[in-house]
Write a protein that holds these residues in place. Structure first.
Motif, PDB file in Angstrom:
ATOM      1  N   ARG A  21       0.859  -1.192   0.000  1.00 50.49           N
ATOM      2  CA  ARG A  21       0.000   0.000   0.000  1.00 50.49           C
ATOM      3  C   ARG A  21       0.886   1.230   0.000  1.00 50.49           C
ATOM      4  O   ARG A  21       1.858   1.304   0.758  1.00 50.49           O
ATOM      5  N   PRO A  22       0.541   2.200  -0.835  1.00 48.43           N
ATOM      6  CA  PRO A  22       1.369   3.423  -0.865  1.00 48.43           C
ATOM      7  C   PRO A  22       1.175   4.250   0.398  1.00 48.43           C
ATOM      8  O   PRO A  22       0.092   4.297   0.976  1.00 48.43           O
ATOM      9  N   LEU A  23       2.252   4.865   0.816  1.00 43.46           N
ATOM     10  CA  LEU A  23       2.231   5.778   1.951  1.00 43.46           C
ATOM     11  C   LEU A  23       2.306   7.204   1.436  1.00 43.46           C
ATOM     12  O   LEU A  23       2.760   7.457   0.315  1.00 43.46           O
ATOM     13  N   ALA A  24       1.908   8.131   2.275  1.00 42.71           N
ATOM     14  CA  ALA A  24       1.975   9.545   1.899  1.00 42.71           C
ATOM     15  C   ALA A  24       3.421   9.917   1.564  1.00 42.71           C
ATOM     16  O   ALA A  24       4.358   9.442   2.212  1.00 42.71           O
ATOM     17  N   PRO A  25       3.616  10.750   0.550  1.00 43.32           N
ATOM     18  CA  PRO A  25       4.983  11.157   0.203  1.00 43.32           C
ATOM     19  C   PRO A  25       5.590  12.000   1.322  1.00 43.32           C
ATOM     20  O   PRO A  25       4.903  12.803   1.939  1.00 43.32           O
ATOM     21  N   ASP A  26       6.861  11.774   1.548  1.00 42.32           N
ATOM     22  CA  ASP A  26       7.600  12.591   2.501  1.00 42.32           C
ATOM     23  C   ASP A  26       8.593  13.449   1.720  1.00 42.32           C
ATOM     24  O   ASP A  26       8.576  13.467   0.482  1.00 42.32           O
ATOM     25  N   THR A  27       9.460  14.140   2.417  1.00 40.80           N
ATOM     26  CA  THR A  27      10.419  15.029   1.753  1.00 40.80           C
ATOM     27  C   THR A  27      11.315  14.262   0.788  1.00 40.80           C
ATOM     28  O   THR A  27      11.551  14.710  -0.336  1.00 40.80           O
ATOM     29  N   LEU A  28      11.811  13.098   1.221  1.00 39.97           N
ATOM     30  CA  LEU A  28      12.663  12.293   0.345  1.00 39.97           C
ATOM     31  C   LEU A  28      11.903  11.866  -0.910  1.00 39.97           C
ATOM     32  O   LEU A  28      12.450  11.908  -2.019  1.00 39.97           O
ATOM     33  N   SER A  29      10.651  11.479  -0.759  1.00 44.62           N
ATOM     34  CA  SER A  29       9.833  11.083  -1.911  1.00 44.62           C
ATOM     35  C   SER A  29       9.723  12.220  -2.916  1.00 44.62           C
ATOM     36  O   SER A  29       9.845  12.012  -4.124  1.00 44.62           O
ATOM     37  N   LEU A  30       9.469  13.421  -2.411  1.00 43.72           N
ATOM     38  CA  LEU A  30       9.309  14.570  -3.298  1.00 43.72           C
ATOM     39  C   LEU A  30      10.626  14.930  -3.979  1.00 43.72           C
ATOM     40  O   LEU A  30      10.632  15.330  -5.152  1.00 43.72           O
ATOM     41  N   LEU A  31      11.743  14.755  -3.274  1.00 45.98           N
ATOM     42  CA  LEU A  31      13.050  14.992  -3.897  1.00 45.98           C
ATOM     43  C   LEU A  31      13.331  13.956  -4.983  1.00 45.98           C
ATOM     44  O   LEU A  31      13.848  14.293  -6.061  1.00 45.98           O
ATOM     45  N   LEU A  32      12.991  12.687  -4.711  1.00 43.77           N
ATOM     46  CA  LEU A  32      13.151  11.643  -5.731  1.00 43.77           C
ATOM     47  C   LEU A  32      12.248  11.916  -6.927  1.00 43.77           C
ATOM     48  O   LEU A  32      12.653  11.715  -8.078  1.00 43.77           O
ATOM     49  N   ASP A  33      11.021  12.375  -6.659  1.00 40.96           N
ATOM     50  CA  ASP A  33      10.102  12.759  -7.742  1.00 40.96           C
ATOM     51  C   ASP A  33      10.718  13.846  -8.607  1.00 40.96           C
ATOM     52  O   ASP A  33      10.713  13.754  -9.841  1.00 40.96           O
ATOM     53  N   ALA A  34      11.227  14.893  -7.968  1.00 41.08           N
ATOM     54  CA  ALA A  34      11.781  16.026  -8.713  1.00 41.08           C
ATOM     55  C   ALA A  34      13.004  15.600  -9.526  1.00 41.08           C
ATOM     56  O   ALA A  34      13.129  15.958 -10.706  1.00 41.08           O
ATOM     57  N   ALA A  35      13.891  14.826  -8.905  1.00 42.02           N
ATOM     58  CA  ALA A  35      15.088  14.366  -9.620  1.00 42.02           C
ATOM     59  C   ALA A  35      14.709  13.423 -10.761  1.00 42.02           C
ATOM     60  O   ALA A  35      15.269  13.510 -11.868  1.00 42.02           O
ATOM     61  N   GLY A  36      13.762  12.529 -10.507  1.00 44.55           N
ATOM     62  CA  GLY A  36      13.309  11.616 -11.552  1.00 44.55           C
ATOM     63  C   GLY A  36      12.678  12.361 -12.709  1.00 44.55           C
ATOM     64  O   GLY A  36      12.929  12.044 -13.880  1.00 44.55           O
ATOM     65  N   PHE A  37      11.862  13.367 -12.395  1.00 45.35           N
ATOM     66  CA  PHE A  37      11.214  14.146 -13.458  1.00 45.35           C
ATOM     67  C   PHE A  37      12.244  14.924 -14.271  1.00 45.35           C
ATOM     68  O   PHE A  37      12.132  15.016 -15.497  1.00 45.35           O
ATOM     69  N   PHE A  38      13.264  15.464 -13.599  1.00 43.10           N
ATOM     70  CA  PHE A  38      14.326  16.173 -14.314  1.00 43.10           C
ATOM     71  C   PHE A  38      15.039  15.224 -15.283  1.00 43.10           C
ATOM     72  O   PHE A  38      15.242  15.557 -16.452  1.00 43.10           O
ATOM     73  N   CYS A  39      15.404  14.034 -14.793  1.00 41.79           N
ATOM     74  CA  CYS A  39      16.060  13.046 -15.666  1.00 41.79           C
ATOM     75  C   CYS A  39      15.136  12.617 -16.803  1.00 41.79           C
ATOM     76  O   CYS A  39      15.586  12.440 -17.941  1.00 41.79           O
ATOM     77  N   LEU A  40      13.854  12.475 -16.502  1.00 39.55           N
ATOM     78  CA  LEU A  40      12.867  12.106 -17.523  1.00 39.55           C
ATOM     79  C   LEU A  40      12.804  13.170 -18.618  1.00 39.55           C
ATOM     80  O   LEU A  40      12.780  12.851 -19.812  1.00 39.55           O
ATOM     81  N   ALA A  41      12.817  14.432 -18.218  1.00 40.38           N
ATOM     82  CA  ALA A  41      12.759  15.529 -19.191  1.00 40.38           C
ATOM     83  C   ALA A  41      14.026  15.579 -20.049  1.00 40.38           C
ATOM     84  O   ALA A  41      13.956  15.722 -21.276  1.00 40.38           O
ATOM     85  N   VAL A  42      15.186  15.451 -19.409  1.00 38.54           N
ATOM     86  CA  VAL A  42      16.450  15.468 -20.162  1.00 38.54           C
ATOM     87  C   VAL A  42      16.533  14.259 -21.088  1.00 38.54           C
ATOM     88  O   VAL A  42      16.889  14.386 -22.265  1.00 38.54           O
ATOM     89  N   GLY A  43      16.186  13.093 -20.574  1.00 34.64           N
ATOM     90  CA  GLY A  43      16.210  11.880 -21.399  1.00 34.64           C
ATOM     91  C   GLY A  43      15.233  11.959 -22.558  1.00 34.64           C
ATOM     92  O   GLY A  43      15.533  11.506 -23.667  1.00 34.64           O
ATOM     93  N   GLY A  44      14.063  12.534 -22.322  1.00 35.26           N
ATOM     94  CA  GLY A  44      13.090  12.727 -23.393  1.00 35.26           C
ATOM     95  C   GLY A  44      13.606  13.683 -24.463  1.00 35.26           C
ATOM     96  O   GLY A  44      13.414  13.460 -25.664  1.00 35.26           O
ATOM     97  N   TRP A  45      14.262  14.729 -24.020  1.00 35.16           N
ATOM     98  CA  TRP A  45      14.849  15.682 -24.973  1.00 35.16           C
ATOM     99  C   TRP A  45      15.926  14.989 -25.812  1.00 35.16           C
ATOM    100  O   TRP A  45      15.983  15.181 -27.031  1.00 35.16           O
ATOM    101  N   LEU A  46      16.741  14.171 -25.168  1.00 31.17           N
ATOM    102  CA  LEU A  46      17.769  13.435 -25.909  1.00 31.17           C
ATOM    103  C   LEU A  46      17.136  12.450 -26.893  1.00 31.17           C
ATOM    104  O   LEU A  46      17.628  12.289 -28.019  1.00 31.17           O
ATOM    105  N   GLY A  47      16.055  11.789 -26.485  1.00 36.43           N
ATOM    106  CA  GLY A  47      15.344  10.901 -27.398  1.00 36.43           C
ATOM    107  C   GLY A  47      14.788  11.660 -28.591  1.00 36.43           C
ATOM    108  O   GLY A  47      14.847  11.189 -29.732  1.00 36.43           O
ATOM    109  N   GLY A  48      14.245  12.841 -28.334  1.00 37.71           N
ATOM    110  CA  GLY A  48      13.760  13.680 -29.432  1.00 37.71           C
ATOM    111  C   GLY A  48      14.883  14.103 -30.353  1.00 37.71           C
ATOM    112  O   GLY A  48      14.706  14.172 -31.577  1.00 37.71           O
ATOM    113  N   THR A  49      16.050  14.362 -29.787  1.00 42.10           N
ATOM    114  CA  THR A  49      17.221  14.718 -30.603  1.00 42.10           C
ATOM    115  C   THR A  49      17.594  13.569 -31.530  1.00 42.10           C
ATOM    116  O   THR A  49      17.948  13.795 -32.697  1.00 42.10           O
TER     117      THR A  49
END
Length: 140
Positions: A100-128
């Motif tokens: 069962r998922p638990l409420a996000p904590d600070t670490l979760s939100l940091l992992l979300d932000a870092a993951g989203f940043f990598c996702l955006a950069v990786g997507g841009w590279l894929g588009g390239t």
């Protein structure tokens, strides 16, 4: 012979959408509570499973990438997306209790932000790869 349509670009939309919506759900949970963040666990799980399929398809199609600059971009794309997948998987596993998922904590939100940043950069590279180097396009 008709040109073959690569499978990887068709599959990547699922993890991109699921992971992006999971990040939105987690951050929305700050204001809207459990009604928002409750969605993120399922979205992260589906995104991680679909990412494995997309990565497998990408690895199968990698030999079609021409050597030189396009192949270097492909390796950067792979590394960045692997990092995104790792961050989102860790995010999911750290906040599960009895499946069962638990409420996000600070670490979760940091992992979300870092993951989203990598996702955006990786997507841009894929588009390239597609729009600059022509990888996966007809006649290339």
């Amino acid at each position: 012979m008709k040109p073959r349509h690569p499978l990887h670009p068709a599959l990547v939309h699922f993890p991109i959408a699921c992971w992006s919506l999971a990040v939105v759900a987690d951050f929305a949970g700050i204001w809207f509570g459990e009604a928002a963040w409750r969605w993120s666990g399922g979205l992260l799980a589906v995104g991680c499973v679909m990412a494995l399929l997309a990565m497998l398809a990408g690895m199968i199609e990698l030999p079609r990438v021409p050597e030189g600059p396009a192949l270097r971009v492909a390796y950067w794309h792979m590394g960045t997306m692997l990092l995104a997948g790792t961050l989102f998987t860790v995010r999911l596993l750290l906040r599960l209790e009895d499946l069962r998922p638990l409420a996000p904590d600070t670490l979760s939100l940091l992992l979300d932000a870092a993951g989203f940043f990598c996702l955006a950069v990786g997507g841009w590279l894929g588009g390239t790869l597609v729009y600059h180097h022509g990888v996966g396009r007809a006649g290339k």
